[in-house]
Scaffold this motif. Structure first.
Motif, PDB file in Angstrom:
ATOM      1  N   GLY A 147       0.775  -1.236   0.000  1.00 57.13           N
ATOM      2  CA  GLY A 147       0.000   0.000   0.000  1.00 57.13           C
ATOM      3  C   GLY A 147       0.806   1.286   0.000  1.00 57.13           C
ATOM      4  N   VAL A 148       2.131   1.191  -0.054  1.00 54.71           N
ATOM      5  CA  VAL A 148       2.912   2.426  -0.083  1.00 54.71           C
ATOM      6  C   VAL A 148       3.624   2.556  -1.432  1.00 54.71           C
ATOM      7  N   ASP A 237      10.757   5.535 -14.274  1.00 54.61           N
ATOM      8  CA  ASP A 237      10.647   6.949 -14.592  1.00 54.61           C
ATOM      9  C   ASP A 237      10.476   7.791 -13.334  1.00 54.61           C
ATOM     10  N   ILE A 238       9.634   7.321 -12.395  1.00 55.36           N
ATOM     11  CA  ILE A 238       9.420   8.115 -11.172  1.00 55.36           C
ATOM     12  C   ILE A 238      10.199   7.532  -9.994  1.00 55.36           C
ATOM     13  N   ASP A 242       4.096   2.940  -7.805  1.00 57.00           N
ATOM     14  CA  ASP A 242       2.862   3.490  -7.257  1.00 57.00           C
ATOM     15  C   ASP A 242       1.726   2.553  -7.672  1.00 57.00           C
ATOM     16  N   ASN A 244      -1.257   2.155  -6.806  1.00 54.21           N
ATOM     17  CA  ASN A 244      -2.605   2.705  -6.981  1.00 54.21           C
ATOM     18  C   ASN A 244      -2.776   3.356  -8.344  1.00 54.21           C
ATOM     19  N   ASN A 245      -1.724   3.969  -8.863  1.00 49.14           N
ATOM     20  CA  ASN A 245      -1.891   4.811 -10.045  1.00 49.14           C
ATOM     21  C   ASN A 245      -1.129   4.356 -11.277  1.00 49.14           C
TER      22      ASN A 245
ATOM     23  N   SER B  38      -4.693   5.075   0.932  1.00 46.60           N
ATOM     24  CA  SER B  38      -3.493   5.846   0.622  1.00 46.60           C
ATOM     25  C   SER B  38      -2.516   5.721   1.771  1.00 46.60           C
ATOM     26  N   GLY B  39      -1.289   6.185   1.520  1.00 40.26           N
ATOM     27  CA  GLY B  39      -0.285   6.155   2.565  1.00 40.26           C
ATOM     28  C   GLY B  39      -0.707   6.973   3.769  1.00 40.26           C
ATOM     29  N   GLN B 158      -2.208  21.121  -9.896  1.00 38.01           N
ATOM     30  CA  GLN B 158      -3.445  20.921  -9.149  1.00 38.01           C
ATOM     31  C   GLN B 158      -3.693  19.449  -8.884  1.00 38.01           C
ATOM     32  N   THR B 194      -0.684  12.427  -8.601  1.00 42.06           N
ATOM     33  CA  THR B 194       0.262  11.309  -8.725  1.00 42.06           C
ATOM     34  C   THR B 194       1.649  11.798  -9.142  1.00 42.06           C
ATOM     35  N   ARG B 195       2.656  10.981  -8.817  1.00 38.99           N
ATOM     36  CA  ARG B 195       4.030  11.323  -9.172  1.00 38.99           C
ATOM     37  C   ARG B 195       4.219  11.373 -10.669  1.00 38.99           C
ATOM     38  N   ALA B 196       3.683  10.365 -11.375  1.00 39.01           N
ATOM     39  CA  ALA B 196       3.917  10.252 -12.810  1.00 39.01           C
ATOM     40  C   ALA B 196       3.354  11.459 -13.539  1.00 39.01           C
ATOM     41  N   LYS B 197       2.097  11.835 -13.198  1.00 37.82           N
ATOM     42  CA  LYS B 197       1.484  12.972 -13.876  1.00 37.82           C
ATOM     43  C   LYS B 197       2.160  14.270 -13.464  1.00 37.82           C
ATOM     44  N   LYS B 199       5.256  14.673 -12.828  1.00 32.55           N
ATOM     45  CA  LYS B 199       6.477  14.776 -13.626  1.00 32.55           C
ATOM     46  C   LYS B 199       6.161  15.180 -15.064  1.00 32.55           C
ATOM     47  N   ASP B 224       3.395  14.198  -3.487  1.00 30.83           N
ATOM     48  CA  ASP B 224       3.748  13.204  -4.499  1.00 30.83           C
ATOM     49  C   ASP B 224       3.993  13.871  -5.850  1.00 30.83           C
ATOM     50  N   GLN B 231      11.980  15.643 -10.151  1.00 32.86           N
ATOM     51  CA  GLN B 231      12.775  14.860 -11.107  1.00 32.86           C
ATOM     52  C   GLN B 231      12.773  15.521 -12.479  1.00 32.86           C
ATOM     53  N   ASP B 254       8.683  11.180   1.977  1.00 34.54           N
ATOM     54  CA  ASP B 254       9.604  11.380   0.859  1.00 34.54           C
ATOM     55  C   ASP B 254       9.928  12.847   0.598  1.00 34.54           C
ATOM     56  N   LYS B 257      12.821  13.859   2.682  1.00 36.88           N
ATOM     57  CA  LYS B 257      14.093  13.431   2.123  1.00 36.88           C
ATOM     58  C   LYS B 257      14.551  14.453   1.073  1.00 36.88           C
ATOM     59  N   TYR B 321       3.240   5.448   5.809  1.00 38.32           N
ATOM     60  CA  TYR B 321       2.895   6.300   4.668  1.00 38.32           C
ATOM     61  C   TYR B 321       3.127   5.559   3.369  1.00 38.32           C
TER      62      TYR B 321
END
Lengths: 336, 321
Positions: A147-148, A237-238, A242, A244-245, B38-39, B158, B194-197, B199, B224, B231, B254, B257, B321
């Motif tokens: 879950g993390v 890439d990240i 993740d 969830n996504n 979620s975390g 956003q 999300t992280r991917a979006k 970025k 996130d 990155q 994170d 960090k 988390y």
């Protein structure tokens, strides 16, 4: 060269669509075509389109083979999440990159084999068979990551997502290599024709001596392999998995890329390169929306309108009256 | 081990004695958690358990796995067991009237954590939640102070379009920078939390704004997206935290960090400790019948690089988390 002309002509609606989208991107942002070298790799919006489009392009390569066999693979997004989760947790556990990559790819192939068995042996409807893994797969990915978001710093794995080869980002290189390899395998051997034949009529193909069961299992396993590769790229890439996504709703983008590329959802004739072109068209549109400065509330509406226009431009019934250069009449009558 | 236990028991006895006439150790509280979406949720669960242990509250925990019917079942179970209070993090806003009325009839106070419900406020004692507008405001005020009167172009990532944290965190930030014409938002897009979006969208922003040279700061609605954007900034050959300042919301491990590495500048905490204020209110109510306000707002604390981010990272890492 002349040999390729009919292919180019057939791709005209897609190429025109891509050109129009790129033109609008250029209008919205005049620096769209600027390229420079940054930290040993090409850097620019055009590269972003290819780089961000690579995972969907890879999914679309596998999806094309599945759809050509009159199936569909809804599980690719979830398989991406699983492969990413496996790669990240194994890296954190200290395994070396080659073992990590092989294991993650193996997970994808195993998922594909499961889908293939459900479709080919148990004869489940593909949409239902792969829906099982679409739902369960994301849950399994969440179990793997507990879950993390599992983050990692292994340079070998990160290279797959953000490294460069010949100045091109790794995802683009991998997608291009996979596309070429897939095209060679299906077009230089009879494999492509056999898949098309199963897609058109499975029982007739079986009676004609084609081992349709095995071939269907192979195409789903290939799709699982592609999904796992895309999942590794997305995670690298990240620098994190993740669950969830990762890959969420990308199965739909992959199917859309195949459809834009002109492969029929009813199976039969397919083109891998056209599906890749479809994925690039989708991403060119996405990148254009991001840099256009529209409020995000409009993102999905703009996307929907553009896609309707692209599909209309390809539609056979509009072809006769549309302003777009369509297939030459001779080819049309031959098809009919 | 026994010594530790002893000191915990001793500690909580002393704390209870100091708190008032009634001993918190006698309280039994049921907690119906949404699930592990979620975390942050996982951290909320572990902090709630810690808080209960610290106060000597007997916590009965029920995980609803994102289903309202499981929460209703759990609440009915708590009522049957005759607990002293029920904590609920409601998965949806509607459909709570019947079961909360049952709790009310049984004289068991109900406290909502993190999310509200549609329905009469009489059905619950209080709601503990963060103020999302304030979170955006704290982030904006930090940036206005940091810019110190200089020209500062902000790009905004956003949250999911139409979600309440995205709307409110945008609103709060805009309120905070409204009086400072030198600080303005030049681009705003959704990164879907999300992280991917985050970025991908940041890559677009960087290209569209002269390779990032026009951008002075990034404001992300959650950490996130900021981590993803950092990155992208690095890959564009710029220094996040220096060339482009990064401020975001949530305070997940994170980002600490990144702050320790000098790549992020500030984050506003969405505290996972929703249960602490709820237990405080409950203890006060049990002691002398003081009713808490209908809404308890948790603190939106600002963390910067000056707050020893590595230490906070170590503290937060174990919370799930």
């Amino acid at each position: 060269m002349r040999k390729f002309m009919p292919g180019l002509r057939k791709a005209a609606p897609q190429l025109v669509s891509l050109g129009v989208i790129l033109f609008f991107n250029w209008l919205a942002f005049p620096g769209f075509f600027d390229l420079r070298i940054q930290d040993g790799r090409l850097f620019g919006s055009l590269i972003d389109v290819l780089n961000r489009g690579a995972p969907v392009a890879i999914l679309a390569i596998g999806m094309t083979a599945v759809i050509a066999s009159k199936g569909v693979d809804l599980s690719v997004g979830a398989v991406m999440a699983m492969a990413g989760a496996v790669a990240a947790t194994m890296t954190v556990a200290g395994h070396p990159p080659p073992i990590v990559l092989l294991s993650a790819l193996a997970v994808g192939v195993a998922c594909g084999l499961l889908n293939g068995l459900l479709v080919a042996v148990l004869e489940l409807q593909p949409i239902v068979a792969t829906l099982i893994l679409m739902v369960a797969g994301r849950g399994i990915a969440q179990l793997i990551t507990e879950g993390v978001i599992v983050t990692f710093n292994d340079p070998g794995l990160i290279f797959v997502g953000t490294g460069a080869f010949l100045d091109l980002p790794m995802p683009v290189v991998l997608a291009a290599a996979l596309a070429l390899l897939a095209v060679l395998v299906v077009r230089r051997t009879a494999l492509g024709m056999l898949i098309e034949s199963i897609g058109v009529n499975r029982s007739a193909s079986t009676y004609a001596g084609i081992n349709s069961r095995l071939l269907i299992i192979i195409v789903y396993a290939f799709s699982g392999f592609c999904a796992a590769l895309a999942g590794i790229i997305a995670a690298a890439d990240i620098r994190g998995a993740d669950a969830n996504n990762a890959g969420l709703w990308l199965e739909l983008d992959a199917i859309l890329a195949v459809v834009i590329g002109g492969t029929s959802l009813l199976g039969g004739r397919f083109s891998i390169l056209m599906s890749v072109l479809g994925a690039i068209i989708i991403q060119a549109m996405n990148t254009g929306i991001l840099i256009s400065g529209f409020p995000p509330e409009y993102n999905l509406v703009v996307k929907a309108c553009v896609i309707i226009l692209i599909l209309l431009a390809q539609s056979a019934s509009l072809g006769g009256v549309a302003w777009l250069p369509r297939r030459i009449p001779a080819a049309k009558s031959k098809e009919a | 081990m026994i010594n530790v236990l002893k000191s915990i028991v001793l500690g909580s006895t002393i704390a209870a004695a100091l708190a008032g006439s009634v001993s918190a150790a006698s309280l039994t509280v049921g907690f119906s958690q949404i699930g592990s979406e979620s975390g942050w949720r996982a951290a909320e669960t572990s902090v709630t358990k810690q808080q209960a242990e610290k106060r000597g509250v007997d916590l009965k925990f029920a995980d609803a796995q994102q289903k309202q019917e499981n929460q209703i079942k759990a609440i009915r179970g708590f009522i049957a067991q005759g607990v002293d209070a029920i904590l609920v993090a409601p998965v949806v806003a509607t459909g709570w009237e019947a079961v909360l009325q049952e709790a009310k009839d049984a004289d068991i106070p109900v406290m909502l954590l993190d999310r509200g419900i549609d329905g009469s406020p009489d059905l619950y004692m209080t709601m503990v939640a963060s103020d999302q507008v304030l979170e955006g405001k704290v982030a904006g005020e930090w940036l206005v102070k940091e810019a110190a009167g200089k020209e500062c172009n902000v790009v905004e990532l956003q949250g999911t379009t139409g979600s309440s944290p995205a709307i409110n965190r945008k609103k709060g930030f805009e309120e905070a920078i409204a009086g400072t014409p030198t600080v303005k938002i030049i681009r705003s897009q959704t990164g879907d939390f999300t992280r991917a979006k985050g970025k991908e969208v940041m890559e677009g922003f960087l290209k569209a704004e002269n390779g990032g040279k026009n951008i002075c700061a990034l404001y992300a609605h959650n950490d996130d997206m900021a981590v993803g954007a950092i990155q992208a900034i690095k890959e564009a050959g710029l220094k996040p935290g220096t060339d482009i300042k990064v401020v975001s919301i949530d305070a997940v491990p994170d980002i600490f960090k990144a702050m320790a590495d000098g790549e992020a500048n500030a984050t506003v905490e969405l505290t996972p400790n929703m249960a602490g204020p709820a237990f405080d209110a409950l203890e006060k109510f049990k002691a002398d019948g003081t009713l808490p306000p209908k809404q308890i707002i948790t603190e939106s604390k600002l963390y910067t690089q000056a707050d020893d981010p590595m230490k906070v990272y170590e503290e937060k890492k174990g919370l799930g988390y």
